[in-house]
Scaffold this active site. Sequence first.
Site, mmCIF file in Angstrom:
data_model
loop_
_atom_site.group_PDB
_atom_site.id
_atom_site.type_symbol
_atom_site.label_atom_id
_atom_site.label_comp_id
_atom_site.label_asym_id
_atom_site.label_seq_id
_atom_site.Cartn_x
_atom_site.Cartn_y
_atom_site.Cartn_z
ATOM 1 C CG ASP A 138 -100.842 -69.123 -6.159
ATOM 2 O OD1 ASP A 138 -101.286 -69.469 -7.287
ATOM 3 O OD2 ASP A 138 -99.682 -68.499 -6.205
ATOM 4 N N GLY A 162 -96.053 -67.478 -15.076
ATOM 5 C CA GLY A 162 -95.823 -66.542 -15.896
ATOM 6 C C GLY A 162 -95.816 -65.275 -15.101
ATOM 7 C CB ALA A 163 -98.451 -63.506 -13.189
ATOM 8 C CG ASN A 164 -95.735 -66.199 -9.431
ATOM 9 O OD1 ASN A 164 -96.589 -65.505 -9.086
ATOM 10 N ND2 ASN A 164 -95.707 -67.462 -9.054
ATOM 11 C CB THR A 189 -82.962 -74.545 -9.944
ATOM 12 O OG1 THR A 189 -84.431 -75.055 -10.350
ATOM 13 C CG2 THR A 189 -82.970 -73.036 -10.712
ATOM 14 C CG ASP A 222 -94.535 -70.376 0.956
ATOM 15 O OD1 ASP A 222 -94.228 -71.131 0.032
ATOM 16 O OD2 ASP A 222 -95.303 -69.607 0.865
ATOM 17 C CG ASP A 277 -92.481 -68.697 -10.698
ATOM 18 O OD1 ASP A 277 -92.054 -69.682 -11.401
ATOM 19 O OD2 ASP A 277 -93.398 -68.908 -9.962
HETATM 20 O O1 RIB Z 1 -94.364 -71.443 -9.125
HETATM 21 C C1 RIB Z 1 -95.182 -70.901 -8.323
HETATM 22 C C2 RIB Z 1 -96.580 -70.775 -8.961
HETATM 23 O O2 RIB Z 1 -97.049 -72.134 -9.368
HETATM 24 C C3 RIB Z 1 -97.641 -70.493 -8.311
HETATM 25 O O3 RIB Z 1 -97.715 -69.107 -7.882
HETATM 26 C C4 RIB Z 1 -98.817 -71.080 -8.407
HETATM 27 O O4 RIB Z 1 -99.780 -70.204 -9.087
HETATM 28 C C5 RIB Z 1 -98.220 -72.113 -9.589
HETATM 29 O O5 RIB Z 1 -98.734 -71.585 -10.933
#
Ligand code: RIB
Length: 309
Positions: free
Chosen positions: A13, A41-43, A218, A244, A250
């Site tokens: 990001d 996905g990773a988050n 949500t 933020d 996520d």
């Molecule tokens: O949901 C937030 C994410 O959405 C960010 O980290 C960005 O990569 C987008 O995919």
Amino acid sequence: MGKIAVVGSLNIDFISNVHELPKVGETITATKFKVSPGGKGANQAIAAAKLGGDVEMIGRVGCDEFGELLIENLSKEDVSTKGIKKEGDTGRTFINVDHKGENTITYVPGANGEITKEDIDKNLYTLSQSSYILLQQEIEEEILEYVVERVSSFPECKVIMNAAPARHINEKIIRGVHTLIVNEVELEYLSGKENSDMNIEENIHRLLNQGIKKIIVTLGEKGAIFASQSKYKHIPAIKTSAVDTTGAGDTFIGAYVVAKSEGQPDIEAVEFSTKASAIAVTRNGAQPSIPTREELEQFVKKSGIIHRL
Ligand code: RIB
């Protein structure tokens, strides 16, 4: 505790803090800039792991320094990364965050858009051993459809789908989804133009009638709605000052899947998730904003929230 597999995106990001989001044709100056690991996905995988889940990530990154960073970040939080293939360029996003913490995101899929059915087949054993499989919409629809189709033969696996970013979901995917998690915009999108005069509750029931067992909507600072055929409940948000909101959704989803993998009932699982996202919005970035279980417990103690943990 059940295992969790996330099949989804990994992004780097590029985040600019701005006073107001730019209007069409306008050039504005950022007050701050940061490069940070992200991707829905990773988050969600990191949120689930930091909050106590046993998590494996399946996806793709590029053969570049960003890919390395994303894998390193997942490993640091004990997310298994053996299902991540390296090829091409890592997915990227360009994010503007305004003074209220609201954002706009431009997504360049890169390697996320190159995930193949073979990648899924190679990780079938992991999927078969998972109680929950978490999906989002930053990868191709045909891959989502393939995952849903392949895991339908594993009776113990429940598919949780976060239909973000908003886009069409085909019938085959809908039929394989156990729990759908969306925000209001995504719900409206899924409901289609022909149902635009329906309210949230009517739209939720229309989707439940298509076979989805549970739906969570949500609502940002208004909290969340949990709905199934037998329950409909609004769970209020916990008030904090947002700096933020990137990644807060996520965090909510990662928290929900952990709570479910621990056997928590639905409403308690949503309450747990609202606490995790309440912390995330007070911090900058996506992955850096996700709290650990210990931080969540401290937050609950300090703020005297009565919901169960
Ligand atoms: O949901 C937030 C994410 O959405 C960010 O980290 C960005 O990569 C987008 O995919």
